[in-house]
Write a protein that holds these residues in place. Structure first.
Motif, PDB file in Angstrom:
ATOM      1  N   HIS A 531     114.086  57.715  53.113  1.00 40.15           N
ATOM      2  CA  HIS A 531     113.604  57.079  51.881  1.00 40.15           C
ATOM      3  C   HIS A 531     112.356  57.764  51.302  1.00 40.15           C
ATOM      4  O   HIS A 531     111.486  57.108  50.738  1.00 40.15           O
ATOM      5  N   LEU A 533     111.153  60.678  48.654  1.00 40.60           N
ATOM      6  CA  LEU A 533     111.479  61.593  47.567  1.00 40.60           C
ATOM      7  C   LEU A 533     110.301  62.536  47.365  1.00 40.60           C
ATOM      8  O   LEU A 533     109.141  62.089  47.326  1.00 40.60           O
ATOM      9  N   ARG A 716     107.508  57.247  48.882  1.00 41.19           N
ATOM     10  CA  ARG A 716     108.386  56.403  49.712  1.00 41.19           C
ATOM     11  C   ARG A 716     108.888  55.272  48.824  1.00 41.19           C
ATOM     12  O   ARG A 716     108.100  54.512  48.262  1.00 41.19           O
ATOM     13  N   THR A 717     110.210  55.190  48.697  1.00 42.77           N
ATOM     14  CA  THR A 717     110.811  54.229  47.777  1.00 42.77           C
ATOM     15  C   THR A 717     112.087  53.669  48.362  1.00 42.77           C
ATOM     16  O   THR A 717     112.763  54.337  49.155  1.00 42.77           O
ATOM     17  N   PRO A 720     117.329  54.306  44.718  1.00 42.11           N
ATOM     18  CA  PRO A 720     118.085  55.567  44.777  1.00 42.11           C
ATOM     19  C   PRO A 720     117.347  56.680  44.037  1.00 42.11           C
ATOM     20  O   PRO A 720     116.665  56.428  43.030  1.00 42.11           O
ATOM     21  N   SER A 721     117.500  57.889  44.526  1.00 40.13           N
ATOM     22  CA  SER A 721     116.799  59.032  43.919  1.00 40.13           C
ATOM     23  C   SER A 721     117.194  59.221  42.460  1.00 40.13           C
ATOM     24  O   SER A 721     116.368  59.578  41.619  1.00 40.13           O
ATOM     25  N   MET A 724     115.006  57.094  40.383  1.00 42.83           N
ATOM     26  CA  MET A 724     113.575  57.380  40.416  1.00 42.83           C
ATOM     27  C   MET A 724     113.213  58.674  39.685  1.00 42.83           C
ATOM     28  O   MET A 724     112.152  58.759  39.055  1.00 42.83           O
ATOM     29  N   ILE A 725     114.062  59.673  39.760  1.00 38.90           N
ATOM     30  CA  ILE A 725     113.699  60.986  39.218  1.00 38.90           C
ATOM     31  C   ILE A 725     113.399  60.941  37.725  1.00 38.90           C
ATOM     32  O   ILE A 725     112.375  61.501  37.276  1.00 38.90           O
ATOM     33  N   PHE A 745     112.942  68.379  42.451  1.00 37.24           N
ATOM     34  CA  PHE A 745     112.976  67.151  43.247  1.00 37.24           C
ATOM     35  C   PHE A 745     113.942  67.317  44.417  1.00 37.24           C
ATOM     36  O   PHE A 745     114.984  67.975  44.300  1.00 37.24           O
ATOM     37  N   SER A 746     113.578  66.725  45.537  1.00 33.75           N
ATOM     38  CA  SER A 746     114.430  66.738  46.713  1.00 33.75           C
ATOM     39  C   SER A 746     114.042  65.560  47.586  1.00 33.75           C
ATOM     40  O   SER A 746     112.980  64.955  47.406  1.00 33.75           O
ATOM     41  N   THR A 747     114.909  65.236  48.514  1.00 32.60           N
ATOM     42  CA  THR A 747     114.572  64.206  49.499  1.00 32.60           C
ATOM     43  C   THR A 747     114.115  64.891  50.786  1.00 32.60           C
ATOM     44  O   THR A 747     114.478  66.045  51.046  1.00 32.60           O
TER      45      THR A 747
END
Length: 888
Positions: A531, A533, A716-717, A720-721, A724-725, A745-747
């Motif tokens: 979790h 991002l 930390r979220t 879903p990515s 958020m992006i 952006f990546s996880t």
């Protein structure tokens, strides 16, 4: 000279001449009183074999070989139409090998063999100092370069360059475009042998102090010219700004030109070097050096001359360490200096694996062609009986093999392109490998070579075996079966054993890498990855902030907006997240008289909560650690083991002083982090020093090195990515417009996955190669046994009629399969033992000669082989003796 296109007319003339001779002979005999029929028969008998006369006459014309070649090609296409199943099987088999080999050669060509866009690139020499242990290399100060230019006779030109440092931006109204900016000597383009597409470039001048002809000028890359100026020829003389400093455009470089050589899609600009007082000393600015040797001068001769010059220069260094570092020089071709040793070894190993797969496909196709030649023995015997020579039969079958391999090459091109594009999708982002699919002469030449070799490999031996077979047995009733001797069976069995051996080599390598990936996945990282991002904020326009505090004006406001987003539990900044590949700073210290190098990171207090990092002692940063509070740092256990007075107790380092964060402000160590995997999962924890972002102010010595370069935003979220992006991009745009589209952006889970890097990519490729090799080997074994069972149907019927049990027949076929598999496994085990050392540097948690992996791969191959053998063995055991004897 006779030309082939006149042959048809000449054939017609020859036929008319022969017919005229025959008619004249018939007329003469009729005139002598013979009946017409008798006269015709006597004339034809006297004239002889007309087709033979035609063929002998055409031989004297020349070009007969070309006509025969055309016959062979037409016959080969007829054979393909007559046996489409066989043709598709051979083409598919060869296409797998050709496609794999072509795909890997494409990658190797783009990475290791790519031509440099410079004139006579093989004469360009990279010059670096490599004294001391000889492994590290060092750039050179101007004082050394000046003496090289003055004293060397081996070089036509010596140029030098250095990076601008930091992040550089081209101002475009309200946004800033990131660019790669290089400061170069005025003769660099001349040294490379490349002229600008537009303009004059820099004015050639003797490099030195006070040189001022090129002050305030700039040269643009073709990419920037087209992307940001629309390809306008009027760009010359225009004023552009780099980091808010104005320059006049004096040139645009040609398409595809880059320097330093790298990605042709990169945005580059070049500025002239202005030597100043700081260049008079040898302990300040250092430059990268490239030279062009004179024609006829070898790199060995140039190295010998430069060694003599440097031997005179080295004593001028006052610093003992620098004197040692610059005591020797290393000269190598510029193209060679661009190749990463580990990457080249990995690519060559994968190319060798693709070559093994190609060899397996060729051997399998050879086995198929042997079976085909056996089935056509009566046809070949009839041709031989009618006068065809062995060479003509060999040539005709080789043409068939060439036609099949050409069709396979066309299919292989599609497989190669698809494979390269698939590899591009699974390639880790940080693995700098060019996986584009554009073709060039080298790739086309390799494809043609593979096509020719595949045709020869698959058809030459079967053709020779078929041509040498005796004609008499094949011409008798039942000839095709009687003509198959033990030699052909042994040859095909040996080929199957070779396939098994080569397949085992690939399977063992694949197994070792899969065990490596498994071991890496079970390494404790020392932090959480779920979790999280990560936004790589690497294009911060530092110049806009001037002397302002970026922490106060950029990072803290941006962080507050992110923390107030719905679904965000916490967020924080750090210069690089663990296992990241964005921006890394190394801190050099000294302990016990020896140098100590440690990762240096700037972090915000929230980072510990985001990643769940554990403390081995002391505390982490808090909101009370501000610019006005006592400067503090946090180190990790690996650092404490080296720097602490008590290596067995990390807490003993707490309270110690480490470095000056600001003038006369030594930092105090307040905490020790537990070890974590930072750069690579397969490497143990390295020494690390963390500094609080809030305490790095513009007057800090670390400000430009940390805050002014790049940051990773970790969030930390529980959202879903994908949701958020867009929200994060909007906030980044508010902070600075260019951050909206330049932030990646990546996880954290994906970053961990990418950290497996070349091991994961190599494992995926070897999975494909090994699986294909296993399939080909099993299919070849099944085909051979099925064919042998068909050939021995009468024998099986006789055995059953004489009292043999069906279990005995089943064991008879399985025993034969087991012998081939066992021979292949023994040879393959020796090959795997020798070849596994090629991937030793990529293994983790498993040895290159791991017996369990070898045993497992051999057992897997043996099991699949016996399963493939069971089907024809079962069919042999189910033979009806009466039907078998009647059919024969």
């Amino acid at each position: 000279m006779r030309f082939p296109w006149s042959t048809a007319r000449r054939k017609q003339d020859l036929q008319e001449e022969i017919d005229g001779h025959v008619r004249m002979a018939i007329s003469d005999r009729i005139a002598r009183g013979e009946p017409e029929d008798a006269a015709r028969q006597s004339a034809m008998r006297e004239f002889g074999n007309a087709p033979l006369i035609e063929e002998v006459t055409r031989e004297t014309w020349g070009w007969m070989w070309l006509e025969r070649l055309g016959w062979d090609f037409r016959y080969a296409f007829r054979q393909m139409r007559r046996s489409p199943g066989f043709a598709v099987t051979v083409i598919g088999t060869l296409a797998l090998g050709i496609g794999a080999a072509t795909a890997m050669f494409t990658v190797v060509d783009h990475v290791l063999l790519r031509p440099l866009p410079y004139r006579d690139a093989d004469r360009l020499i990279d010059i670096t100092a490599n004294g001391g242990d000889g492994a590290a290399t060092f750039p050179a100060p101007w004082a050394d370069i000046a003496q090289w230019i003055a004293q060397s006779h081996s070089f036509e030109q010596i140029a030098f360059w250095t990076g601008m440092g930091g992040r550089n931006f081209l101002d475009q109204n309200t946004t800033a475009v990131p660019v790669d900016a290089e400061k170069v000597s005025s003769n660099l383009f001349q040294t490379l042998g490349v002229k600008p597409l537009l303009g004059r470039g820099f004015v050639p001048e003797s490099p030195g102090f006070g040189a001022a002809k090129n002050i305030g000028t700039i040269v643009l890359s073709d990419r920037i010219w087209k992307a940001d100026f629309g390809g306008d020829p009027g760009v010359l003389g225009r004023t552009v700004k780099i980091n808010d400093i104005s320059y006049t455009v004096v040139g645009v470089m040609p398409t595809g030109f880059t320097f330093p050589f790298g990605n042709a899609n990169s945005s580059q600009v070049w500025l002239p070097i202005q030597l100043g007082d700081k260049d008079r000393a040898r302990d300040d600015d250092q430059y990268n050096v490239i030279g062009r040797v004179r024609k006829g001068v070898s790199i060995q001769a140039a190295s010998a001359e430069m060694a003599v010059i440097q031997k005179r220069i080295a004593p001028e260094y006052t610093n003992p360490d620098q004197r040692i570092q610059h005591s020797r020089l290393r000269l190598q071709r510029y193209g060679d200096s661009l190749i990463d040793g580990d990457l080249s070894k990995a690519l060559l190993a994968l190319l060798a694996a693709a070559g093994v797969l190609w060899l397996i496909s060729g051997v399998n196709a050879m086995n198929l062609m042997l079976a085909r030649a056996t089935a056509r023995q009566r046809e070949l015997a009839v041709r031989g009986a009618l006068g065809a020579s062995r060479w003509r039969m060999v040539q005709q079958m080789m043409i068939e093999g060439l036609v099949l391999s050409t069709a396979a090459a066309l299919a292989g091109i599609g497989l190669a392109i698809a494979s390269v594009r698939l590899a591009e999708k699974v390639r880790p982002i940080h693995l700098n490998v060019d996986l584009s699919t554009h073709l060039n002469i080298a790739i086309l030449a390799m494809l043609c070579l593979l096509t020719l070799l595949s045709g020869l490999l698959s058809s030459l031996w079967p053709a020779w075996m078929a041509a040498r077979s005796p004609m008499e047995p094949a011409l008798k009733q039942g000839g095709p079966r009687s003509g198959t001797g033990r030699a052909q069976h042994r040859t095909r069995a040996a080929l199957i054993a070779v396939e098994v051996a080569l397949s085992l080599t690939l399977l063992v390598s694949c197994g070792l890498l899969l065990r490596t990936i498994y071991a890496l996945r079970h390494v404790p990282l020392g932090y959480r990855t779920d979790h999280i991002l990560v936004a790589e904020v690497t294009t911060i326009p530092v110049y806009r902030f001037g002397s302002r505090n970026m922490t106060v004006d950029l990072y803290q406001p941006l962080l507050k907006r992110v923390q107030h987003l719905p679904g965000v539990q916490t967020a924080g900044f750090m210069t690089e997240v663990p296992l990241g590949q964005t921006f890394r700073v190394t801190l050099g210290l000294e302990t016990n008289g020896k140098p100590l190098y440690a990762y240096l990171k700037a972090v915000s207090p929230e980072v510990q909560k985001i990643f769940g990092m554990k403390m081995a002692g002391g505390r982490f940063f808090s909101s009370q650690d501000t610019a006005t509070s006592e400067p503090v740092v946090v180190v990790n256990r690996a650092f404490a083991k080296i720097y602490s007075p008590n290596r067995h107790d990390p807490s003993a380092i707490l309270g110690g002083e480490l470095l000056n964060l600001r003038k006369n402000a030594r930092t105090r160590i307040i905490g020790v982090l537990d070890d974590e995997r930072q750069g690579r999962i397969g490497e143990p924890s390295q020494p690390e020093v963390d500094v609080a972002i809030a305490q790095i102010t513009p007057d800090s010595s670390l400000y430009r090195a940390l805050d002014g370069m790049a940051m990773d935003l970790a969030v930390r979220t529980d959202q879903p990515s994908a949701e958020m992006i867009p929200q994060l991009r909007a906030i980044l745009k508010q902070a600075s417009p260019e951050l909206e589209n330049t932030t990646n952006f990546s996880t954290m889970d994906q970053i961990v996955e990418d950290s497996y890097g070349s091991q994961r990519l190599a494992a995926h490729l070897l999975e494909i190669f090994g699986g294909t090799a296993l399939l080909l080997s099993v299919a070849g074994l099944y085909g051979l046994l099925a064919y042998l069972v068909t050939q021995r149907t009468q024998e099986m019927g006789v055995r059953i009629a004489l009292g043999a049990s069906r279990g005995h027949l089943l064991w008879l076929v399985l025993r034969q399969a087991g012998g081939m598999l066992l021979a292949g496994v023994i040879v393959g085990g020796a090959l795997a033992f020798a070849s596994s050392r090629m991937i030793q540097s990529y293994l983790y948690g498993v040895g290159a000669h791991d017996s369990w992996t070898l045993f497992g791969a051999a057992a897997l191959l043996f099991a699949f082989g016996m399963l493939a053998a069971y089907l024809p063995a079962r069919r042999a055991a189910g033979v009806d003796p009466m039907e078998a004897l009647r059919a024969e």
